[in-house]
Design a protein around this motif. Structure first.
Motif, PDB file in Angstrom:
ATOM      1  N   GLN A  65       0.809  -1.206   0.000  1.00  0.00           N
ATOM      2  CA  GLN A  65       0.000   0.000   0.000  1.00  0.00           C
ATOM      3  C   GLN A  65       0.850   1.267   0.000  1.00  0.00           C
ATOM      4  O   GLN A  65       0.496   2.255  -0.631  1.00  0.00           O
ATOM      5  CB  GLN A  65      -0.951   0.023   1.206  1.00  0.00           C
ATOM      6  N   PHE A  66       1.974   1.245   0.711  1.00  0.00           N
ATOM      7  CA  PHE A  66       2.825   2.431   0.731  1.00  0.00           C
ATOM      8  C   PHE A  66       3.504   2.652  -0.608  1.00  0.00           C
ATOM      9  O   PHE A  66       3.741   3.778  -1.003  1.00  0.00           O
ATOM     10  CB  PHE A  66       3.877   2.347   1.836  1.00  0.00           C
ATOM     11  N   LEU A  67       3.808   1.579  -1.295  1.00  0.00           N
ATOM     12  CA  LEU A  67       4.432   1.723  -2.605  1.00  0.00           C
ATOM     13  C   LEU A  67       3.437   2.223  -3.641  1.00  0.00           C
ATOM     14  O   LEU A  67       3.768   3.034  -4.499  1.00  0.00           O
ATOM     15  CB  LEU A  67       5.032   0.383  -3.052  1.00  0.00           C
ATOM     16  N   VAL A  68       2.204   1.742  -3.584  1.00  0.00           N
ATOM     17  CA  VAL A  68       1.190   2.100  -4.577  1.00  0.00           C
ATOM     18  C   VAL A  68       0.511   3.426  -4.228  1.00  0.00           C
ATOM     19  O   VAL A  68       0.168   4.207  -5.110  1.00  0.00           O
ATOM     20  CB  VAL A  68       0.137   0.974  -4.678  1.00  0.00           C
ATOM     21  N   ASN A  69       0.302   3.707  -2.961  1.00  0.00           N
ATOM     22  CA  ASN A  69      -0.454   4.882  -2.523  1.00  0.00           C
ATOM     23  C   ASN A  69       0.383   5.773  -1.607  1.00  0.00           C
ATOM     24  O   ASN A  69       0.155   5.826  -0.407  1.00  0.00           O
ATOM     25  CB  ASN A  69      -1.718   4.445  -1.786  1.00  0.00           C
ATOM     26  N   PRO A  70       1.344   6.492  -2.158  1.00  0.00           N
ATOM     27  CA  PRO A  70       2.178   7.326  -1.286  1.00  0.00           C
ATOM     28  C   PRO A  70       1.416   8.483  -0.637  1.00  0.00           C
ATOM     29  O   PRO A  70       1.909   9.082   0.301  1.00  0.00           O
ATOM     30  CB  PRO A  70       3.269   7.844  -2.225  1.00  0.00           C
ATOM     31  N   PHE A  71       0.187   8.753  -1.103  1.00  0.00           N
ATOM     32  CA  PHE A  71      -0.591   9.825  -0.486  1.00  0.00           C
ATOM     33  C   PHE A  71      -0.989   9.490   0.947  1.00  0.00           C
ATOM     34  O   PHE A  71      -1.439  10.354   1.684  1.00  0.00           O
ATOM     35  CB  PHE A  71      -1.839  10.152  -1.312  1.00  0.00           C
ATOM     36  N   LEU A  72      -0.824   8.249   1.362  1.00  0.00           N
ATOM     37  CA  LEU A  72      -1.086   7.889   2.752  1.00  0.00           C
ATOM     38  C   LEU A  72      -0.071   8.515   3.698  1.00  0.00           C
ATOM     39  O   LEU A  72      -0.337   8.692   4.878  1.00  0.00           O
ATOM     40  CB  LEU A  72      -1.046   6.370   2.925  1.00  0.00           C
ATOM     41  N   LEU A  73       1.090   8.858   3.175  1.00  0.00           N
ATOM     42  CA  LEU A  73       2.144   9.414   4.023  1.00  0.00           C
ATOM     43  C   LEU A  73       1.753  10.767   4.617  1.00  0.00           C
ATOM     44  O   LEU A  73       2.072  11.049   5.773  1.00  0.00           O
ATOM     45  CB  LEU A  73       3.443   9.564   3.233  1.00  0.00           C
ATOM     46  N   ASP A  74       1.078  11.609   3.856  1.00  0.00           N
ATOM     47  CA  ASP A  74       0.769  12.956   4.335  1.00  0.00           C
ATOM     48  C   ASP A  74      -0.095  12.981   5.592  1.00  0.00           C
ATOM     49  O   ASP A  74       0.273  13.643   6.572  1.00  0.00           O
ATOM     50  CB  ASP A  74       0.125  13.783   3.227  1.00  0.00           C
ATOM     51  N   PRO A  75      -1.249  12.279   5.624  1.00  0.00           N
ATOM     52  CA  PRO A  75      -2.018  12.330   6.887  1.00  0.00           C
ATOM     53  C   PRO A  75      -1.299  11.665   8.050  1.00  0.00           C
ATOM     54  O   PRO A  75      -1.442  12.095   9.198  1.00  0.00           O
ATOM     55  CB  PRO A  75      -3.327  11.602   6.543  1.00  0.00           C
ATOM     56  N   ILE A  76      -0.495  10.646   7.766  1.00  0.00           N
ATOM     57  CA  ILE A  76       0.252   9.989   8.841  1.00  0.00           C
ATOM     58  C   ILE A  76       1.318  10.939   9.383  1.00  0.00           C
ATOM     59  O   ILE A  76       1.511  11.053  10.597  1.00  0.00           O
ATOM     60  CB  ILE A  76       0.873   8.671   8.344  1.00  0.00           C
ATOM     61  N   MET A  77       1.987  11.645   8.483  1.00  0.00           N
ATOM     62  CA  MET A  77       2.994  12.615   8.911  1.00  0.00           C
ATOM     63  C   MET A  77       2.337  13.756   9.688  1.00  0.00           C
ATOM     64  O   MET A  77       2.913  14.252  10.665  1.00  0.00           O
ATOM     65  CB  MET A  77       3.770  13.129   7.706  1.00  0.00           C
ATOM     66  N   ASP A  78       1.143  14.166   9.293  1.00  0.00           N
ATOM     67  CA  ASP A  78       0.421  15.204  10.034  1.00  0.00           C
ATOM     68  C   ASP A  78       0.133  14.759  11.466  1.00  0.00           C
ATOM     69  O   ASP A  78       0.288  15.545  12.417  1.00  0.00           O
ATOM     70  CB  ASP A  78      -0.894  15.556   9.336  1.00  0.00           C
ATOM     71  N   LEU A  79      -0.289  13.508  11.624  1.00  0.00           N
ATOM     72  CA  LEU A  79      -0.561  12.996  12.968  1.00  0.00           C
ATOM     73  C   LEU A  79       0.718  12.904  13.796  1.00  0.00           C
ATOM     74  O   LEU A  79       0.701  13.162  14.998  1.00  0.00           O
ATOM     75  CB  LEU A  79      -1.253  11.640  12.883  1.00  0.00           C
ATOM     76  N   ALA A  80       1.822  12.548  13.152  1.00  0.00           N
ATOM     77  CA  ALA A  80       3.106  12.497  13.863  1.00  0.00           C
ATOM     78  C   ALA A  80       3.497  13.904  14.333  1.00  0.00           C
ATOM     79  O   ALA A  80       3.957  14.079  15.470  1.00  0.00           O
ATOM     80  CB  ALA A  80       4.191  11.922  12.963  1.00  0.00           C
ATOM     81  N   ILE A  81       3.299  14.892  13.481  1.00  0.00           N
ATOM     82  CA  ILE A  81       3.615  16.272  13.856  1.00  0.00           C
ATOM     83  C   ILE A  81       2.715  16.725  15.000  1.00  0.00           C
ATOM     84  O   ILE A  81       3.180  17.393  15.938  1.00  0.00           O
ATOM     85  CB  ILE A  81       3.515  17.196  12.634  1.00  0.00           C
ATOM     86  N   ASP A  82       1.440  16.361  14.957  1.00  0.00           N
ATOM     87  CA  ASP A  82       0.536  16.704  16.054  1.00  0.00           C
ATOM     88  C   ASP A  82       1.003  16.086  17.366  1.00  0.00           C
ATOM     89  O   ASP A  82       1.008  16.755  18.412  1.00  0.00           O
ATOM     90  CB  ASP A  82      -0.891  16.248  15.744  1.00  0.00           C
ATOM     91  N   ALA A  83       1.391  14.815  17.336  1.00  0.00           N
ATOM     92  CA  ALA A  83       1.880  14.154  18.553  1.00  0.00           C
ATOM     93  C   ALA A  83       3.164  14.828  19.042  1.00  0.00           C
ATOM     94  O   ALA A  83       3.357  15.028  20.250  1.00  0.00           O
ATOM     95  CB  ALA A  83       2.132  12.665  18.287  1.00  0.00           C
ATOM     96  N   TYR A  84       4.038  15.192  18.120  1.00  0.00           N
ATOM     97  CA  TYR A  84       5.287  15.876  18.442  1.00  0.00           C
ATOM     98  C   TYR A  84       5.004  17.208  19.139  1.00  0.00           C
ATOM     99  O   TYR A  84       5.610  17.541  20.165  1.00  0.00           O
ATOM    100  CB  TYR A  84       6.061  16.087  17.139  1.00  0.00           C
ATOM    101  N   LEU A  85       4.050  17.961  18.604  1.00  0.00           N
ATOM    102  CA  LEU A  85       3.707  19.264  19.194  1.00  0.00           C
ATOM    103  C   LEU A  85       3.031  19.113  20.554  1.00  0.00           C
ATOM    104  O   LEU A  85       3.261  19.927  21.458  1.00  0.00           O
ATOM    105  CB  LEU A  85       2.818  20.065  18.236  1.00  0.00           C
TER     106      LEU A  85
END
Length: 147
Positions: free
Chosen positions: A47-67
């Motif tokens: 799924q990560f290879l075919v649908n790289p658009f999944l990375l953006d919301p996951i990265m957003d959640l990581a940034i939220d947790a970081y903040l």
């Protein structure tokens, strides 16, 4: 003579934005992306290879947790332990973890022998990891008087 009237909530919001900008300067987007891919690749490789658009919301959640971790680091600076601080923000972290789980669940590969519990555990550990990184960065900034 013109007077400028500002209210307390605007001042607080500006101070919060300044703090977040300072904290986010220490976050590498490339490193974040690499961690996301490494963390979830064992159960979702295709799924990560075919649908790289999944990375953006996951990265957003990581940034939220970081903040959230960085924001709550002030309480550690004032004397509470990391565990006590984590209890204070447990609800926000659970919401982030549940959001991450639901984002990934539709793309989850159940045929690969993985189950929903492993996705839930991965979501929890991912959010905890980024919260901890934010907490440590925030504590470092408070020790250095950069808040």
């Amino acid at each position: 003579m013109a007077s400028v009237i500002t209210n307390l909530s605007d001042k607080r919001r500006q101070k919060q934005w300044k703090f977040e900008r300072g904290i986010l300067r220490h976050l590498s987007i490339k490193g974040l992306k690499k961690h996301v891919e490494q963390h979830f690749r064992p159960i979702m490789p295709f799924q990560f290879l075919v649908n790289p658009f999944l990375l953006d919301p996951i990265m957003d959640l990581a940034i939220d947790a970081y903040l959230i971790g960085a924001e709550f680091s002030r309480i550690c600076y004032l004397g509470e332990t990391d565990e006590e601080v984590k209890l204070r923000c447990q609800l926000e972290l659970q919401e982030l973890s549940h959001s991450l789980f639901h984002i990934l669940y539709g793309w989850f590969d159940t045929k690969g022998g993985s189950n929903e519990e492993s996705l839930s555990i991965l979501s929890d550990t991912f959010v905890d990891y980024w919260w901890e990184r934010g907490l440590q960065e925030g504590k470092k900034r408070y020790r250095m008087k950069l808040h």
